[in-house]
Design an enzyme around this catalytic site. Structure first.
Site, PDB file in Angstrom:
ATOM      1  N   TYR A  52     -44.965  40.751  23.967  1.00 29.77           N
ATOM      2  CA  TYR A  52     -44.172  40.694  22.615  1.00 29.77           C
ATOM      3  C   TYR A  52     -44.333  39.205  22.329  1.00 29.77           C
ATOM      4  O   TYR A  52     -44.667  38.980  21.199  1.00 29.77           O
ATOM      5  CB  TYR A  52     -42.771  40.984  23.284  1.00 29.77           C
ATOM      6  CG  TYR A  52     -41.849  41.039  21.642  1.00 29.77           C
ATOM      7  CD1 TYR A  52     -41.839  42.062  20.948  1.00 29.77           C
ATOM      8  CD2 TYR A  52     -41.210  40.140  21.225  1.00 29.77           C
ATOM      9  CE1 TYR A  52     -41.070  42.217  19.966  1.00 29.77           C
ATOM     10  CE2 TYR A  52     -40.356  39.720  20.035  1.00 29.77           C
ATOM     11  CZ  TYR A  52     -40.311  40.808  19.486  1.00 29.77           C
ATOM     12  OH  TYR A  52     -39.566  40.874  18.271  1.00 29.77           O
ATOM     13  N   SER A  98     -10.944  51.553   3.467  1.00 27.85           N
ATOM     14  CA  SER A  98     -10.474  51.509   4.927  1.00 27.85           C
ATOM     15  C   SER A  98      -9.966  52.998   5.279  1.00 27.85           C
ATOM     16  O   SER A  98     -10.273  54.029   4.556  1.00 27.85           O
ATOM     17  CB  SER A  98      -9.515  50.317   5.075  1.00 27.85           C
ATOM     18  OG  SER A  98      -8.163  50.652   4.366  1.00 27.85           O
ATOM     19  N   LYS A 131     -14.711  54.645  17.025  1.00 29.31           N
ATOM     20  CA  LYS A 131     -14.428  53.600  16.162  1.00 29.31           C
ATOM     21  C   LYS A 131     -14.774  52.357  16.580  1.00 29.31           C
ATOM     22  O   LYS A 131     -14.243  51.703  17.654  1.00 29.31           O
ATOM     23  CB  LYS A 131     -12.953  53.741  15.705  1.00 29.31           C
ATOM     24  CG  LYS A 131     -12.614  52.579  14.740  1.00 29.31           C
ATOM     25  CD  LYS A 131     -11.249  52.939  14.110  1.00 29.31           C
ATOM     26  CE  LYS A 131     -10.798  52.003  12.843  1.00 29.31           C
ATOM     27  NZ  LYS A 131     -10.948  50.714  13.042  1.00 29.31           N
ATOM     28  N   ARG A 152     -17.716  43.303   4.449  1.00 29.39           N
ATOM     29  CA  ARG A 152     -16.631  44.271   3.612  1.00 29.39           C
ATOM     30  C   ARG A 152     -15.763  43.397   2.619  1.00 29.39           C
ATOM     31  O   ARG A 152     -15.641  43.751   1.654  1.00 29.39           O
ATOM     32  CB  ARG A 152     -15.980  44.836   4.765  1.00 29.39           C
ATOM     33  CG  ARG A 152     -14.674  45.743   3.998  1.00 29.39           C
ATOM     34  CD  ARG A 152     -14.344  46.716   4.981  1.00 29.39           C
ATOM     35  NE  ARG A 152     -13.247  47.566   4.465  1.00 29.39           N
ATOM     36  CZ  ARG A 152     -12.017  47.281   4.782  1.00 29.39           C
ATOM     37  NH1 ARG A 152     -11.399  45.999   5.061  1.00 29.39           N
ATOM     38  NH2 ARG A 152     -11.110  47.935   4.049  1.00 29.39           N
ATOM     39  N   LYS A 306     -14.154  62.660  10.540  1.00 28.96           N
ATOM     40  CA  LYS A 306     -14.567  62.805   9.059  1.00 28.96           C
ATOM     41  C   LYS A 306     -14.993  64.240   8.680  1.00 28.96           C
ATOM     42  O   LYS A 306     -15.511  64.965   9.411  1.00 28.96           O
ATOM     43  CB  LYS A 306     -15.780  62.113   8.765  1.00 28.96           C
ATOM     44  CG  LYS A 306     -15.846  60.563   9.235  1.00 28.96           C
ATOM     45  CD  LYS A 306     -17.112  59.609   9.103  1.00 28.96           C
ATOM     46  CE  LYS A 306     -16.797  58.269   9.433  1.00 28.96           C
ATOM     47  NZ  LYS A 306     -17.880  57.461   9.366  1.00 28.96           N
ATOM     48  N   CYS A 446      -8.754  29.200  51.294  1.00 23.37           N
ATOM     49  CA  CYS A 446      -7.780  28.928  52.700  1.00 23.37           C
ATOM     50  C   CYS A 446      -9.133  28.579  53.586  1.00 23.37           C
ATOM     51  O   CYS A 446     -10.150  29.658  53.704  1.00 23.37           O
ATOM     52  CB  CYS A 446      -7.500  30.277  52.890  1.00 23.37           C
ATOM     53  SG  CYS A 446      -6.930  30.420  54.723  1.00 23.37           S
ATOM     54  N   CYS A 452      -6.932  33.971  59.346  1.00 23.87           N
ATOM     55  CA  CYS A 452      -5.732  34.131  58.330  1.00 23.87           C
ATOM     56  C   CYS A 452      -5.586  35.652  58.256  1.00 23.87           C
ATOM     57  O   CYS A 452      -6.465  36.462  57.890  1.00 23.87           O
ATOM     58  CB  CYS A 452      -6.395  33.601  56.956  1.00 23.87           C
ATOM     59  SG  CYS A 452      -5.461  33.748  55.726  1.00 23.87           S
TER      60      CYS A 452
HETATM   61  S1  IVH Z   1     -15.865  55.000   8.162  1.00 21.76           S
HETATM   62  C1  IVH Z   1     -14.110  55.572   3.993  1.00 21.76           C
HETATM   63  N1  IVH Z   1     -16.761  54.802  10.599  1.00 21.76           N
HETATM   64  O1  IVH Z   1     -12.738  50.930  10.390  1.00 21.76           O
HETATM   65  C2  IVH Z   1     -14.507  55.503   5.410  1.00 21.76           C
HETATM   66  N2  IVH Z   1     -15.260  53.247   9.848  1.00 21.76           N
HETATM   67  O2  IVH Z   1     -10.373  50.971   8.843  1.00 21.76           O
HETATM   68  C3  IVH Z   1     -14.911  54.172   5.607  1.00 21.76           C
HETATM   69  N3  IVH Z   1     -15.052  51.370  11.688  1.00 21.76           N
HETATM   70  O3  IVH Z   1     -13.656  48.668   7.977  1.00 21.76           O
HETATM   71  C4  IVH Z   1     -14.961  53.664   6.931  1.00 21.76           C
HETATM   72  N4  IVH Z   1     -16.066  52.423  13.241  1.00 21.76           N
HETATM   73  O4  IVH Z   1     -15.219  48.441  10.228  1.00 21.76           O
HETATM   74  C5  IVH Z   1     -15.896  54.261   9.695  1.00 21.76           C
HETATM   75  N5  IVH Z   1     -17.467  55.319  12.907  1.00 21.76           N
HETATM   76  C6  IVH Z   1     -16.717  54.586  11.851  1.00 21.76           C
HETATM   77  C7  IVH Z   1     -16.156  53.352  12.058  1.00 21.76           C
HETATM   78  C8  IVH Z   1     -15.310  52.669  11.134  1.00 21.76           C
HETATM   79  C9  IVH Z   1     -15.090  51.518  13.086  1.00 21.76           C
HETATM   80  C10 IVH Z   1     -14.184  50.217  11.099  1.00 21.76           C
HETATM   81  C11 IVH Z   1     -14.701  49.789   9.708  1.00 21.76           C
HETATM   82  C12 IVH Z   1     -13.688  49.732   8.628  1.00 21.76           C
HETATM   83  C13 IVH Z   1     -12.628  50.137   9.345  1.00 21.76           C
HETATM   84  C14 IVH Z   1     -11.566  51.155   8.566  1.00 21.76           C
END
Ligand code: IVH
Length: 690
Positions: A52, A98, A131, A152, A306, A446, A452
């Site tokens: 590489y 968020s 998450k 963000r 989701k 020690c 010990c």
């Molecule tokens: S979706 C509208 N998916 O969580 C939905 N967020 O509180 C937008 N995050 O700022 C977020 N893992 O940094 C989504 N699998 C995931 C995630 C994720 C981490 C964080 C992200 C965001 C925060 C939202």
């Protein structure tokens, strides 16, 4: 092709020569990108590092000679351009919102019910994923080329960190697809893997630079560097979890289909995602990721659910800044604040005296924590932990809780810095032997050895542990009694001094459990050499080294008489480990215990091992430096090892030969200083042929 042409210049290339250089450059870039994808996204490296590096250098050389052919998506542009004064701000085409959080199952049930009611359906299909505990970013690809990367920020405007994100190898700078969409925004998280974080902090320490508190902080600090060359040295990685603005993208009717689409473009998407149904499915996923959490290579702080159908997502819409179609289900906090009531010490198996903070009980990471390790004096100094301080305590899974930092604003008056040696008055609190701190060591030890009782207890527990002799039932409470009542003085006594009568007389030992223990001891006698070596508790010899030693020597007798030099022929055994092994076996007390253990009936199958009888380089240590004209470093190393030699990374008086190629630096100088024989590639080949 660029239209540029230098008419008639002596060194100008003819159009066809330039075309062929362009082709070479293209081929190199493709190969490097393919390898980056395999290495950083699929985690399945396909080329040796040396190959590489060679491709990379070749591309760099061609681009240096033809700067007009450099494009921003070239892999060479990942190493970081010139520093910025400040980051520009970027307005997101689609806001980066968020997530609402749920901590309890009831909150989750309410989320699912609200969504079902709004949609008028009985059950919802969810896309579920970890998450990630990193930083949200957005990547803009125009016609398949990465043109912008941004943080963000406040969700509407962020910072332009394109040059920094280009250094992240798992982020493609070009999408590998025949007809890339006109516009694709990829949303996801930048993070640092746990193992890379540890390595990064070790490097920071070696450079006497600031340590990072956790991978998230390290990722944030690295991404917000104004000098992308610094970011390039940081092990950032990326997972995509969403799509922002698009143009010319195929219709994606669900979140999971969108993720599959990103995977098809070779973007990194975490494999831990799934599609589940209804509340039950969500809770099941939460539990399954929760149980894997500590084994995942990266930190997560929960999972995200989701609603899978994009149609249903649109129907549900948003409330203020968070979608009604998604929620984060958080894990219990792994950090919490509490007070240090006292600092006490514990004596470990190797005699290390470890300071431990006794804490006001605090609920963290799902359990009540009352103690946290402070590691050693250096760590205490670095964090300046004092009795009376309010500290942040972290507990990650089964790992021993630790003090992360002190909340200085809450420090009461009259506290004093903690000095370990002073507080124990330079003696082991268990056996009264001298306690010392060696110059090159962090730990206070020690010096009592197996005299010990604390060390004796730990040695027995280690000996009996599952991955060592695996004696079921020989636990802490029992070992305490055995040592405190002088029933067991050394490891062999475990097999020779215990019988039904002595055992049944102990606290909480019914005849049945006494017999079980004796049976377990009997069963444990049949073992492997690797387990036995590991069980002895030789300093610096863990399970992996024990296995290497078994593989190499095959027989205990061969290991017992091995010199430090012999030992260093074993793959991964360096001078420090070799020295610990030699020292251990030289000690007559240890020899006696080993003989007694074998006399007690411990046995294993011996093999002839892998020691090569003798090659041209047996017992010789070589150092490779610089670039050899034809052999790669890997290849040279292999040949040397096949001939019985060992390749070391640094030149010392013990080095037999230094093999130097082009651009050899300090190692060559050092060899000359020490009068070590220096060979070129031909010299090495001749030596191997001897
Ligand atoms: S979706 C509208 N998916 O969580 C939905 N967020 O509180 C937008 N995050 O700022 C977020 N893992 O940094 C989504 N699998 C995931 C995630 C994720 C981490 C964080 C992200 C965001 C925060 C939202």
């Amino acid at each position: 092709m660029s239209g540029h042409e230098q008419q008639g210049g002596l060194f100008s290339e003819t159009p066809s020569a330039e075309a062929s250089i362009q082709q070479q450059i293209q081929a190199l870039r493709d190969e490097i990108r393919r390898n980056d994808y395999q290495y950083y996204v699929l985690d399945e490296p396909s080329l040796p590092d040396s190959e590489y590096d060679r491709l990379f250098r070749e591309l760099q050389a061609l681009e240096t000679a033809h700067p007009d052919l450099i494009t921003p998506d070239s892999p060479t542009q990942r190493v970081g351009g010139s520093p910025l004064k400040a980051f520009d701000s970027v307005t997101h085409r689609v806001a980066m919102l968020s997530l609402n959080n749920a901590f309890e199952d009831t909150e989750l049930a309410a989320f699912d019910k609200r969504a079902r009611d709004t949609l008028g359906v009985a059950s919802i299909e969810y896309a579920v994923e970890p998450k990630f505990d990193g930083l949200a970013i957005t990547l803009t690809y125009e016609h398949g080329i990465l043109t912008q990367g941004a943080t963000r920020g406040d969700g509407y405007t962020g910072e332009n960190v394109t040059s920094n994100l280009r250094t992240v190898r798992s982020i493609p700078t070009k999408l590998e697809v025949a007809n890339p969409p006109a516009l694709l925004e990829v949303r996801g998280e930048v993070l640092i893997f746990k193992r890379d974080f540890e390595k990064l902090n070790q490097d920071q320490q070696a450079k006497s630079e600031k340590l990072f508190a956790n991978p998230r902080n390290a990722a944030a600090g690295s991404l917000r560097q104004l000098d992308p060359r610094i970011t390039a040295t940081r092990p950032l990685t990326f997972f995509a979890y969403g799509v922002g603005a698009t143009e010319g993208v195929p219709v994606l009717s669900s979140h999971s289909a969108a993720m599959d689409y990103l995977v098809s473009l070779q973007l990194p998407v975490c494999k831990e995602r799934a599609v589940v149904h209804a509340l039950d499915g969500l809770i099941h996923y939460y539990q399954s990721i929760g149980s894997k959490r500590n084994d995942l290579p990266f930190d997560i702080d929960g999972v995200v659910y989701k609603v899978n159908s994009i149609g249903q997502q649109n129907e549900l819409g948003f409330v203020s800044r968070a979608p009604r179609w998604a929620i984060a289900h958080k894990f219990p906090a792994q950090e919490a604040l509490t007070e240090v009531l006292a600092i006490e010490v514990q004596v470990g198996r190797t005699g290390a005296i470890t300071p431990v903070a006794r804490l006001h009980p605090v609920f963290v990471g799902g359990v009540t924590v009352t103690n946290a390790t402070l590691h050693n004096q250096d760590e205490i100094d670095r964090k300046d932990v004092r009795v009376g301080d309010t500290v942040s305590v972290r507990r990650a899974g089964d790992v021993i809780p630790e003090v992360v930092s002190v909340i200085l604003e809450r420090r009461p008056e009259g506290t004093k810095p903690y000095q370990l040696l002073e507080s124990i008055q330079h003696v082991c609190p268990i056996c009264g032997s001298h306690a010392i701190r060696l110059e090159d060591e962090a730990a206070v030890r020690c010096t009592g050895g197996l005299f010990c009782p604390a060390q004796r207890k730990q040695a027995i527990l280690h000996f009996a542990s599952r991955r060592a002799m695996d004696v079921e039932g020989l636990g802490e409470k029992l070992v305490d009694q055995l040592v405190d009542n002088h029933l067991v003085q050394n490891l062999a006594d475990v097999y020779t001094k215990l019988n039904l009568e002595t055992l049944s007389s102990l606290d909480r030992m019914a005849e049945k459990s006494a017999q079980n223990l004796l049976d377990a001891l009997q069963v444990s006698k049949r073992t492997t050499l690797a387990r036995f070596i590991y069980a002895l508790g030789i300093r610096n010899v863990g399970e992996a080294t024990a296995k290497d030693l078994e593989r190499y020597f095959g027989k205990l007798d061969a290991l017992l008489i091995a010199s430090a030099e012999d030992l260093q022929q074993v793959p991964d055994v360096g001078p420090i480990v070799a020295e610990s092994i030699v020292e251990f076996f030289l000690e007559s007390h240890n020899q006696e215990v080993i003989a007694a253990l074998i006399a007690a009936g411990i046995h294993w199958e011996e093999t002839s091992g892998k020691q090569t009888a003798s090659g041209a380089l047996t017992g010789k240590t070589l150092v490779l430096t610089g670039t050899l004209p034809t052999m790669s470093r890997e290849h040279a190393k292999e040949m040397i090892e096949q001939a019985g030699g060992k390749v070391s990374g640094s030149v010392s008086k013990k080095t037999h030969y230094v093999v130097a190629g082009a651009e050899a630096g300090s190692k060559l100088e050092r060899a000359q200083e020490l009068g070590v024989t220096v060979l070129d590639e031909a010299g090495l080949v001749a030596l191997l042929a001897e």
